[in-house]
Design a protein around this motif. Structure first.
Motif, PDB file in Angstrom:
ATOM      1  N   THR A  65     -49.107  -8.986  -7.137  1.00 59.59           N
ATOM      2  CA  THR A  65     -48.192  -9.788  -7.970  1.00 59.59           C
ATOM      3  C   THR A  65     -46.931  -8.997  -8.296  1.00 59.59           C
ATOM      4  OG1 THR A  65     -50.115 -10.879  -8.955  1.00 59.59           O
ATOM      5  CG2 THR A  65     -48.028 -11.132 -10.121  1.00 59.59           C
ATOM      6  N   LEU A  66     -47.106  -7.709  -8.628  1.00 58.93           N
ATOM      7  CA  LEU A  66     -45.959  -6.853  -8.930  1.00 58.93           C
ATOM      8  C   LEU A  66     -45.051  -6.713  -7.697  1.00 58.93           C
ATOM      9  CD1 LEU A  66     -44.601  -4.936 -11.025  1.00 58.93           C
ATOM     10  CD2 LEU A  66     -45.981  -3.088 -10.062  1.00 58.93           C
ATOM     11  N   GLU A  67     -45.669  -6.586  -6.518  1.00 63.05           N
ATOM     12  CA  GLU A  67     -44.895  -6.465  -5.269  1.00 63.05           C
ATOM     13  C   GLU A  67     -43.999  -7.684  -5.062  1.00 63.05           C
ATOM     14  OE1 GLU A  67     -48.093  -3.944  -2.522  1.00 63.05           O
ATOM     15  OE2 GLU A  67     -48.149  -6.126  -2.524  1.00 63.05           O
ATOM     16  N   GLU A  68     -44.558  -8.875  -5.311  1.00 66.58           N
ATOM     17  CA  GLU A  68     -43.792 -10.122  -5.103  1.00 66.58           C
ATOM     18  C   GLU A  68     -42.565 -10.159  -6.003  1.00 66.58           C
ATOM     19  OE1 GLU A  68     -46.748 -13.132  -5.770  1.00 66.58           O
ATOM     20  OE2 GLU A  68     -47.224 -13.304  -3.639  1.00 66.58           O
ATOM     21  N   GLU A  69     -42.700  -9.647  -7.220  1.00 71.81           N
ATOM     22  CA  GLU A  69     -41.580  -9.664  -8.172  1.00 71.81           C
ATOM     23  C   GLU A  69     -40.575  -8.550  -7.881  1.00 71.81           C
ATOM     24  OE1 GLU A  69     -40.744 -11.847 -10.327  1.00 71.81           O
ATOM     25  OE2 GLU A  69     -42.554 -13.065 -10.478  1.00 71.81           O
ATOM     26  N   ALA A  70     -41.091  -7.363  -7.520  1.00 77.30           N
ATOM     27  CA  ALA A  70     -40.217  -6.189  -7.398  1.00 77.30           C
ATOM     28  C   ALA A  70     -39.470  -6.157  -6.064  1.00 77.30           C
ATOM     29  CB  ALA A  70     -41.034  -4.921  -7.578  1.00 77.30           C
ATOM     30  N   CYS A  71     -40.093  -6.706  -4.997  1.00 77.74           N
ATOM     31  CA  CYS A  71     -39.478  -6.720  -3.658  1.00 77.74           C
ATOM     32  C   CYS A  71     -38.908  -5.348  -3.295  1.00 77.74           C
ATOM     33  CB  CYS A  71     -38.419  -7.811  -3.556  1.00 77.74           C
ATOM     34  SG  CYS A  71     -39.140  -9.446  -3.639  1.00 77.74           S
ATOM     35  N   THR A  72     -37.617  -5.294  -2.930  1.00 70.73           N
ATOM     36  CA  THR A  72     -37.057  -4.029  -2.408  1.00 70.73           C
ATOM     37  C   THR A  72     -36.907  -2.955  -3.485  1.00 70.73           C
ATOM     38  OG1 THR A  72     -34.891  -5.036  -2.640  1.00 70.73           O
ATOM     39  CG2 THR A  72     -35.846  -5.050  -0.436  1.00 70.73           C
ATOM     40  N   VAL A 111     -40.843  -5.684   1.152  1.00 69.85           N
ATOM     41  CA  VAL A 111     -39.861  -4.633   1.478  1.00 69.85           C
ATOM     42  C   VAL A 111     -39.251  -4.804   2.868  1.00 69.85           C
ATOM     43  CG1 VAL A 111     -40.935  -2.975  -0.089  1.00 69.85           C
ATOM     44  CG2 VAL A 111     -41.567  -2.952   2.332  1.00 69.85           C
ATOM     45  N   GLY A 112     -39.876  -5.665   3.708  1.00 73.70           N
ATOM     46  CA  GLY A 112     -39.302  -5.990   5.018  1.00 73.70           C
ATOM     47  C   GLY A 112     -39.065  -4.759   5.883  1.00 73.70           C
ATOM     48  N   HIS A 113     -37.866  -4.679   6.498  1.00 71.65           N
ATOM     49  CA  HIS A 113     -37.587  -3.653   7.511  1.00 71.65           C
ATOM     50  C   HIS A 113     -37.591  -2.231   6.942  1.00 71.65           C
ATOM     51  CE1 HIS A 113     -33.436  -2.820   6.171  1.00 71.65           C
ATOM     52  NE2 HIS A 113     -33.457  -4.075   5.785  1.00 71.65           N
ATOM     53  N   HIS A 114     -37.582  -2.094   5.603  1.00 73.78           N
ATOM     54  CA  HIS A 114     -37.644  -0.747   5.005  1.00 73.78           C
ATOM     55  C   HIS A 114     -38.955  -0.044   5.347  1.00 73.78           C
ATOM     56  CE1 HIS A 114     -33.964  -1.353   2.704  1.00 73.78           C
ATOM     57  NE2 HIS A 114     -34.418  -2.545   2.378  1.00 73.78           N
ATOM     58  N   LEU A 115     -39.944  -0.829   5.777  1.00 73.17           N
ATOM     59  CA  LEU A 115     -41.239  -0.263   6.168  1.00 73.17           C
ATOM     60  C   LEU A 115     -41.163   0.410   7.549  1.00 73.17           C
ATOM     61  CD1 LEU A 115     -44.035  -0.303   4.775  1.00 73.17           C
ATOM     62  CD2 LEU A 115     -44.591  -2.347   6.077  1.00 73.17           C
ATOM     63  N   VAL A 152     -46.954  -7.418   8.623  1.00 72.75           N
ATOM     64  CA  VAL A 152     -46.594  -6.054   9.009  1.00 72.75           C
ATOM     65  C   VAL A 152     -45.737  -6.069  10.287  1.00 72.75           C
ATOM     66  CG1 VAL A 152     -47.527  -3.846   9.838  1.00 72.75           C
ATOM     67  CG2 VAL A 152     -48.538  -4.953   7.837  1.00 72.75           C
ATOM     68  N   ALA A 153     -46.139  -6.890  11.271  1.00 72.96           N
ATOM     69  CA  ALA A 153     -45.390  -6.963  12.545  1.00 72.96           C
ATOM     70  C   ALA A 153     -43.968  -7.456  12.303  1.00 72.96           C
ATOM     71  CB  ALA A 153     -46.113  -7.886  13.527  1.00 72.96           C
ATOM     72  N   THR A 154     -43.821  -8.470  11.441  1.00 73.69           N
ATOM     73  CA  THR A 154     -42.478  -9.002  11.140  1.00 73.69           C
ATOM     74  C   THR A 154     -41.624  -7.941  10.457  1.00 73.69           C
ATOM     75  OG1 THR A 154     -43.464 -11.196  10.868  1.00 73.69           O
ATOM     76  CG2 THR A 154     -41.247 -10.911  10.025  1.00 73.69           C
ATOM     77  N   ALA A 155     -42.244  -7.175   9.528  1.00 72.63           N
ATOM     78  CA  ALA A 155     -41.498  -6.153   8.783  1.00 72.63           C
ATOM     79  C   ALA A 155     -41.129  -4.961   9.676  1.00 72.63           C
ATOM     80  CB  ALA A 155     -42.319  -5.671   7.590  1.00 72.63           C
ATOM     81  N   LEU A 156     -42.061  -4.541  10.530  1.00 75.17           N
ATOM     82  CA  LEU A 156     -41.831  -3.330  11.332  1.00 75.17           C
ATOM     83  C   LEU A 156     -40.865  -3.550  12.499  1.00 75.17           C
ATOM     84  CD1 LEU A 156     -45.324  -1.561  11.607  1.00 75.17           C
ATOM     85  CD2 LEU A 156     -43.467  -1.149  10.006  1.00 75.17           C
ATOM     86  N   GLN A 157     -40.694  -4.814  12.910  1.00 70.15           N
ATOM     87  CA  GLN A 157     -39.803  -5.113  14.038  1.00 70.15           C
ATOM     88  C   GLN A 157     -40.167  -4.220  15.236  1.00 70.15           C
ATOM     89  OE1 GLN A 157     -36.034  -4.615  11.972  1.00 70.15           O
ATOM     90  NE2 GLN A 157     -36.172  -6.615  11.055  1.00 70.15           N
ATOM     91  N   GLU A 158     -39.183  -3.508  15.809  1.00 68.49           N
ATOM     92  CA  GLU A 158     -39.487  -2.683  16.998  1.00 68.49           C
ATOM     93  C   GLU A 158     -40.518  -1.597  16.715  1.00 68.49           C
ATOM     94  OE1 GLU A 158     -36.301  -3.408  16.266  1.00 68.49           O
ATOM     95  OE2 GLU A 158     -35.516  -4.456  18.029  1.00 68.49           O
ATOM     96  N   GLY A 159     -40.697  -1.258  15.436  1.00 70.21           N
ATOM     97  CA  GLY A 159     -41.680  -0.243  15.063  1.00 70.21           C
ATOM     98  C   GLY A 159     -43.100  -0.653  15.426  1.00 70.21           C
ATOM     99  N   PHE A 160     -43.300  -1.956  15.662  1.00 77.87           N
ATOM    100  CA  PHE A 160     -44.638  -2.456  16.006  1.00 77.87           C
ATOM    101  C   PHE A 160     -44.895  -2.402  17.523  1.00 77.87           C
ATOM    102  CE2 PHE A 160     -48.142  -5.576  16.252  1.00 77.87           C
ATOM    103  CZ  PHE A 160     -48.907  -5.188  15.163  1.00 77.87           C
ATOM    104  N   LEU A 161     -43.851  -2.085  18.286  1.00 80.98           N
ATOM    105  CA  LEU A 161     -43.967  -2.117  19.756  1.00 80.98           C
ATOM    106  C   LEU A 161     -45.170  -1.353  20.318  1.00 80.98           C
ATOM    107  CD1 LEU A 161     -40.289  -1.927  21.092  1.00 80.98           C
ATOM    108  CD2 LEU A 161     -41.989  -3.667  21.670  1.00 80.98           C
ATOM    109  N   PRO A 162     -45.486  -0.133  19.833  1.00 78.23           N
ATOM    110  CA  PRO A 162     -46.622   0.591  20.424  1.00 78.23           C
ATOM    111  C   PRO A 162     -47.968  -0.144  20.269  1.00 78.23           C
ATOM    112  CG  PRO A 162     -45.297   2.045  19.037  1.00 78.23           C
ATOM    113  CD  PRO A 162     -44.790   0.658  18.811  1.00 78.23           C
TER     114      PRO A 162
END
Length: 448
Positions: A65-72, A111-115, A152-162
């Motif tokens: 719940t805290l994550e949803e409110e705090a976001c980035t 946090v999206g792409h910050h991950l 996780v895949a959406t957030a990591l973008q190319e980071g998920f490639l491996p």
């Protein structure tokens, strides 16, 4: 006082305090971080590693719940958060693992792409993939793990490639197995049970997450699979939830690798237009969005598919009590069809321009809004009479833009000045007197 209660010796007090503090998340993130967010986060993370299972569960839910409110706002603390969540993997038993997946998925959404940093990926992915490898295809614990991996895949973008190839192949396999089991059940219900279609739904959703995160990188995986053939069966499924996820994936694949969607368009479009039924809100919403994405890619070749799609969309945009998201997607898709085939859509302008403008005035500037408004400008140039009775709504929608691109702003200016010149100074003055003051000032400042 409440944060101190998180360390109470009684597990029940620690547990209920987690829940109580989660109710204050919205307020906490608006206060100085040193004073509230940091101590709350740090104490909740300790409780995630509590020795009591009920406290673990409550702390995990409260943290989500805290994550949803705090976001980035959580980005500076990501390393610390991930270390705790990953440690919990080795500590948690079955039931609480499912809640942990949710906390990780929510973190990725927040946090999206910050991950997408090597140190975070190396912390997070090994335990997730280890669970992925251990779980069998028929184990229902795959559901929350697939949902988590989708975020996780959406957030990591190319980071998920491996990790993408085995994940992609297993998702396609889950969809195929479920479809085959369903066919077997239909042909011989006594011998074969109806499969649990949730396996297929979460697999389709994870494929959407991969397409969104990897973008063009997914092309190679799609090329080596039969996903378009399977998706054609899925969009015709009797279960609305399957169709909902299928149209989302159709839209995401259209964006990411249209070269593989293009040959199938003649088969998919009649099914898509048959699903523009607002009785099934989520199916209708995703089918509408997919039609807009396909329009942008098909360009003028969309012409043949517009008539059966446009009529239901005009009905939806004029329908009372239509949910906001569906109205926005409907308006964007009508605008995008007008962008690629203005001559076909513009004659109907009078039937939808007012609700179109009111639906899009409140959404923030983005690429979808940009393409939709370009479409509206094209349609007005083809059929200027279609906007005249509702021109005040168009003015209001134009004023909702904070930073339109220079060429789009130029289009707006030409339409506004064209209308003013057409009606004459006196009529324009009379017309603009109805404008609320902020609208008048905004148009004056931006378009003179």
């Amino acid at each position: 006082y409440l944060i101190n209660c998180l360390s109470d010796k009684k597990a029940l007090v620690r547990s209920i305090t987690c829940w109580t503090l989660s109710r204050y998340s919205h307020w906490v993130v608006q206060q100085p971080h040193e004073q509230y967010l940091k101590p709350l986060m740090s104490e909740l993370l300790k409780r995630i590693l509590d020795s009591n299972k009920r406290v673990q569960e409550a702390a995990c839910s409260a943290f989500a719940t805290l994550e949803e409110e705090a976001c980035t706002e959580l980005v500076p603390y990501l390393g610390f958060i991930l270390e705790t969540l990953v440690f919990a993997f080795h500590k948690y038993q079955h039931k609480n693992l499912l809640i942990l997946y949710d906390a990780i998925g929510t973190l990725a959404d927040s946090v999206g792409h910050h991950l997408n940093k090597a140190e975070y990926i190396n912390l997070l992915m090994p335990p997730l993939i280890q669970k992925w490898n251990v779980l069998k295809d028929e184990d229902k614990d795959l559901f929350p793990l697939l949902e988590c991996l989708s975020s996780v895949a959406t957030a990591l973008q190319e980071g998920f490639l491996p990790y993408c190839e085995p994940v992609y192949k297993r998702c396609v396999s889950l969809v195929e197995q479920t479809l085959n089991q369903h066919i077997a059940h239909v042909q011989n219900a006594e011998q074969f049970e109806q499969p649990d279609k949730d396996f297929m739904i979460v697999a389709l959703d994870l494929l959407s997450g991969l397409a969104e995160g990897l973008d063009g990188h997914i092309e190679r995986l799609v090329a080596g699979s039969n996903i378009m053939h399977l998706l054609y069966q899925c969009v015709q499924d009797s279960m609305p939830e399957v169709r909902q996820s299928s149209f989302a994936l159709l839209g995401d694949l259209t964006k990411a690798c249209f070269v593989h969607v293009h040959p199938c368009i003649p088969e998919f479009m009649p099914i898509l237009s048959g699903n523009l039924n607002p009785e099934y809100i989520s199916v209708c919403n995703n089918a509408t969005w997919a039609a807009g994405e396909i329009s942008v890619k098909l360009g003028a070749d969309m012409a043949v598919y517009i008539p059966p799609i446009l009529n239901p969309l005009i009905t939806i945009i004029n329908r009372p009590n239509t949910p906001k998201t569906l109205l926005e997607n409907t308006a964007i898709t009508i605008g995008r069809m007008g962008l690629v085939c203005p001559g076909i859509v513009a004659p109907s302008l009078l039937q939808f321009v007012r609700p179109w403008c009111t639906s899009l005035r409140n959404i923030r500037d983005n690429d979808e809004k940009d393409s939709a408004f370009r479409g509206m400008c094209q349609m007005i140039s083809v059929n200027p009479g279609g906007v005249v009775p509702d021109f005040i709504f168009f003015c209001d929608a134009v004023a909702s833009w904070l930073n339109p691109q220079a060429d789009l702003k130029d289009m707006f200016g030409k339409i506004l000045h064209g209308f003013k010149n057409q009606v004459g100074e006196e009529a324009w003055t009379k017309f603009s007197e109805q404008f609320p003051l902020p609208l008048k000032e905004r148009l004056q400042t931006n378009y003179a």
